[in-house]
Enzyme design. Structure first.
Site: not given
Ligand code: R5P
Length: 284
Positions: A34-35, A91, A185
Site C-alpha cells: 500500500g505504500e 482544522q 449559518k
Molecule cells: C465553512 O464555514 C465553510 O466555508 C463551508 O461552508 C463548509 O465547510 C461547507 O461544508 P459542507 O458542504 O459540509 O456543509
C-alpha cells in the site's frame, strides 16, 4: 519545471500553460503493502521545481513530501510548493480538548521540503502563518463568474454565512452586476447538522448565485437552496472555489433544486468548469 501530484494533473497542466513553464512527467506507483512511490525522471538539477498537488487525502499529503524530496535529491535549485487545495486547512484550531491543530501539523511537515508555499482560498488566511517558510494565498473566486449565464435576472450574490461574503462580492464584481448579501449559518459540531437562517433580503423572482470557499458534504448549500426555493427564488446557481463534493453532496444539491453547480479545478471534479491556474501563475 512543474511537477504534478497524481490527483492534480489537470491543474498542473493548466498552470504549466499559464506560467509558460515546462510540465514534468512523473510516475506514480504503489507497492503491494500500500505504500506509494513517485519517480521524477525529468532533469531538474539547477532549476526551480514547482510541486503542484492538492492535498485532497492522506495519500496526497505523503505524495507532496515525496515529490519535494525527489526534486531536492535531483538537485533542484529552488522548490516551490503549490497547494491548489490545502487539506486539513479547516482544522485550524483544537476544537475540543485533546485535539491537534491539524493544519499546523500539516504545514510544518510541508515546510520541511520547500522554500515557499502558495495556496488558493484557504478557509482562513491565517493558516499561512503555520508554515515555517514564506507562504501566500491567492483569491481565485473571480473566475467563478465566467460560467454564469449572461442573462441573470436581478442577480443576488449570496454567501451562506458572513465569513464568505467577500467571496460573494468578488464573484459579483467579476460578473459586473448585482447585489450581495449573506445568510447566517449555525453548525452543531456534535451532530454535524446545519441550520441556515435567512435574512430579510428580497429573493422572490430573482436569480441567486450562492458562493462559498468549499462544498464538502453539501449540507450548507442544500439547506441554503431549500430556504431560497421556499421564498420563491427564480434560479439558484451554486459556485465554490473547492468542489470537494464528498459522498452524496452532488445528489443533495440536485434534490434541493439547484440549477447548476460550478467550481474551479483546485479539486478535479465534474463541476470544475473554470481554472484557478492563471491566478496562481501570476503569483509564481
Ligand atoms: C465553512 O464555514 C465553510 O466555508 C463551508 O461552508 C463548509 O465547510 C461547507 O461544508 P459542507 O458542504 O459540509 O456543509
Amino acid at each position: 519545471m512543474i511537477i504534478p501530484g497524481a490527483a492534480t494533473q489537470a491543474f498542473a497542466a493548466a498552470l504549466s500553460a499559464a506560467a509558460d513553464e515546462p510540465l514534468g512527467r512523473v510516475e506514480y506507483e504503489q507497492f503491494p503493502d500500500g505504500e506509494g512511490v513517485v519517480r521524477v525522471p525529468e532533469r531538474v538539477a539547477g532549476e526551480r521545481a514547482v510541486v503542484v498537488a492538492s492535498t485532497v487525502d492522506s495519500d496526497a499529503h505523503v505524495q507532496v513530501l515525496q515529490l519535494q524530496d525527489a526534486v531536492r535529491e535531483a538537485g533542484a535549485s529552488e522548490v516551490v510548493t503549490v497547494l491548489p487545495y490545502m487539506g486539513y486547512a479547516r482544522q485550524d484550531e483544537a476544537f475540543r480538548a485533546g485535539e491537534p491543530v491539524s493544519s499546523r501539523a500539516m504545514a510544518r511537515a510541508i515546510s520541511s521540503g520547500t522554500d515557499r508555499v502558495i495556496t488558493v482560498n484557504p478557509h482562513e488566511p491565517a493558516v499561512c502563518d503555520f508554515f515555517d517558510v514564506p507562504a501566500d494565498y491567492v483569491d481565485a473566486a473571480g473566475v467563478l463568474a465566467d460560467p454564469l449565464p449572461a442573462d441573470l435576472s436581478e442577480p443576488l450574490f449570496l454567501s451562506p454565512d458572513e465569513g464568505a461574503i467577500d467571496l460573494a462580492r468578488t464573484v459579483r464584481d467579476a460578473y459586473g452586476a448585482g447585489e450581495t448579501d449573506h445568510f447566517v449559518k449555525d453548525r452543531d459540531y456534535d451532530t454535524g447538522e446545519i441550520a441556515i437562517s435567512p435574512n430579510d433580503a428580497s429573493v422572490e423572482g430573482r436569480d441567486v448565485v450562492l458562493t462559498d470557499d468549499i462544498i464538502a458534504t453539501g449540507s450548507t448549500m442544500s439547506e441554503s437552496i431549500e430556504v431560497l426555493n421556499d421564498r420563491g427564488t427564480n434560479r439558484v446557481f451554486v459556485t465554490c472555489v473547492h468542489p470537494m463534493l464528498a459522498s452524496n453532496a452532488l445528489t443533495k444539491l440536485s434534490a434541493a433544486g439547484v440549477d447548476a453547480v460550478y467550481g474551479t479545478d483546485t479539486l478535479e471534479r465534474a463541476v470544475s468548469e473554470v481554472s484557478a491556474a492563471p491566478v496562481v501563475a501570476r503569483e509564481l
